[in-house]
Design a protein around this motif. Sequence first.
Motif, short mmCIF file in Angstrom:
data_model
loop_
_atom_site.label_atom_id
_atom_site.label_comp_id
_atom_site.label_asym_id
_atom_site.label_seq_id
_atom_site.Cartn_x
_atom_site.Cartn_y
_atom_site.Cartn_z
N ARG A 5 0.81 -1.21 0.00
CA ARG A 5 0.00 0.00 0.00
C ARG A 5 0.85 1.26 0.00
N ALA A 6 2.16 1.13 -0.21
CA ALA A 6 3.02 2.32 -0.26
C ALA A 6 2.54 3.25 -1.37
N LYS A 7 2.29 4.51 -1.06
CA LYS A 7 1.69 5.43 -2.03
C LYS A 7 2.61 5.70 -3.22
N PHE A 8 3.92 5.70 -3.00
CA PHE A 8 4.80 5.99 -4.13
C PHE A 8 4.83 4.85 -5.13
N TYR B 55 12.17 10.17 -1.88
CA TYR B 55 11.50 11.30 -1.24
C TYR B 55 9.99 11.17 -1.50
N THR B 56 9.31 10.31 -0.74
CA THR B 56 7.90 10.02 -1.02
C THR B 56 6.98 10.99 -0.29
N GLU B 57 5.71 10.98 -0.70
CA GLU B 57 4.73 11.86 -0.07
C GLU B 57 4.34 11.39 1.33
N GLU B 58 4.78 10.21 1.72
CA GLU B 58 4.52 9.70 3.07
C GLU B 58 5.79 9.74 3.93
N VAL C 211 8.09 3.58 5.17
CA VAL C 211 6.83 4.28 4.91
C VAL C 211 5.71 3.25 5.01
N PRO C 212 4.45 3.68 5.14
CA PRO C 212 3.34 2.73 5.23
C PRO C 212 3.34 1.75 4.06
#
Length: 483
Positions: A75-78, A116-119, A319-320
């Motif tokens: 489920r990692a957003k990137f 450099y992810t949004e989470e 990250v998540p």
Amino acid sequence: MTQGPLTTETGAPVADNQNSETAGVGGPVLVQDQLLLEKLAHFNRERIPERVVHARGAGAYGTFTVTADVTKYTRAKFLSEVGKQTETFLRFSTVAGNLGAADAVRDPRGFALKFYTEEGNYDLVGNNTPVFFIKDAIKFPDFIHTQKRDPYTGSTEMDNVWDFWSLSPESTHQVTWLFGDRGIPASYRHMDGFGSHTYQWNNEAGEAFWVKYHFKTDQGIKTLTQAEADKLAGEDPDSHQRDLRQAIERGEFPSWTVGVQIMPVAEAAKYRFNPFDLTKVWPHADYPVIEFGKLELNRNPENVFAEVEQSIFSPAHFVPGIGPSPDKMLQGRLFAYGDAHRYRVGINADHLPVNRPHATEARTNSRDGYLYDGRHKGAKNYEPNSFGGPFQTDKALWQPVAVSGVTGETEAPSHAEDNDFVQAGNLYRLMTDEEKERLINNLAGALSGVSRDDIIERAVNNFRQADGDFGKRLEAAVQALRG
């Protein structure tokens, strides 16, 4: 930097930067010459402690692009949609050499990648080999001590190196990698990268998977022989750093095809090898590599010290949707890397531009310390609070892992085909006759520098247990060199 008058650190214009202030012509220098004192004091403090390992490095910024859907695994957003791009910074390095060492040496290469992810920032801190010398972090300081300068002689000692390896049979697989053709990459662009450890991916449904990362160079594998490397290291110690910088300056942006091996969590307990053993690979026949991304490096740092030397990476930066595994080496690194950077760069190292999140904002209650930048202004520094402060999400980044038994100093569990030699033997048998010959010559050249016969015999016996032909040929080659 804007053009204009030279100034002091506090912005006052400098009248004379060529001559220090003296008591008359030819007299002693005055302590009131604050420009002189400021420059000398700053010069004395320009260096920070170099990394104990991976000190010698080069880096570049780039872009990671998702090329295949992996949302059923994480489920990692990137990684949430095909075509999505994330800014990255990649630091390459050698392991054993100090900051002034040559690039073209026989040594593993670090492959430390920051997304450099949004989470938040996700760090994947790996090497150019899929395995390592040891499987438990408690042995890491001892191992590195053998690779560094001896406290008595002040030199790297082959007796120390091979004494440790020969007494640590688990190192046989990685040593076979290291002394093979890929032990000296021709450049940072012409080598593969690996996450090396096993990590966890988890999806929106709460399902967990064990994964291993692979970065396959799109430039093709290119390596150096020992003779070529010795010559290059003497003529151009900065060869790998220069090659990377100049390639990007020319617009020849190096890239890697990114893939992952995926193992359902339920299969781990009965897999033929311990899937969390850093000295082992997962054979691709068991778990094929699934391509899911492309990494491209396309921008050089503007200042090597600020962006390469002060960059920090930690495998604890998740990250998540991504998390750790029970790998005992990884578990130790989760603490050790962050602790090293807090000592080396400072408690606020994550405030530096190369280290801070680029696609989101860090919201913490940490305050003060060296180089604190006052970013929090008047915000409260505790949680929970009723003043609009940051709050917990109540959703863990990774799925829990079931454990059982009693505490104690224990070895990792052994699986059906686990031993310290099987995969080293498999690697040897995959080589062509020419590759085997170079491997034998490289190992014999290193072992012939060992002073004690018992150390040599232990080392040769490890390779003999990996493959009978391997040990026999190595023994003969060492004897020929030692007369």
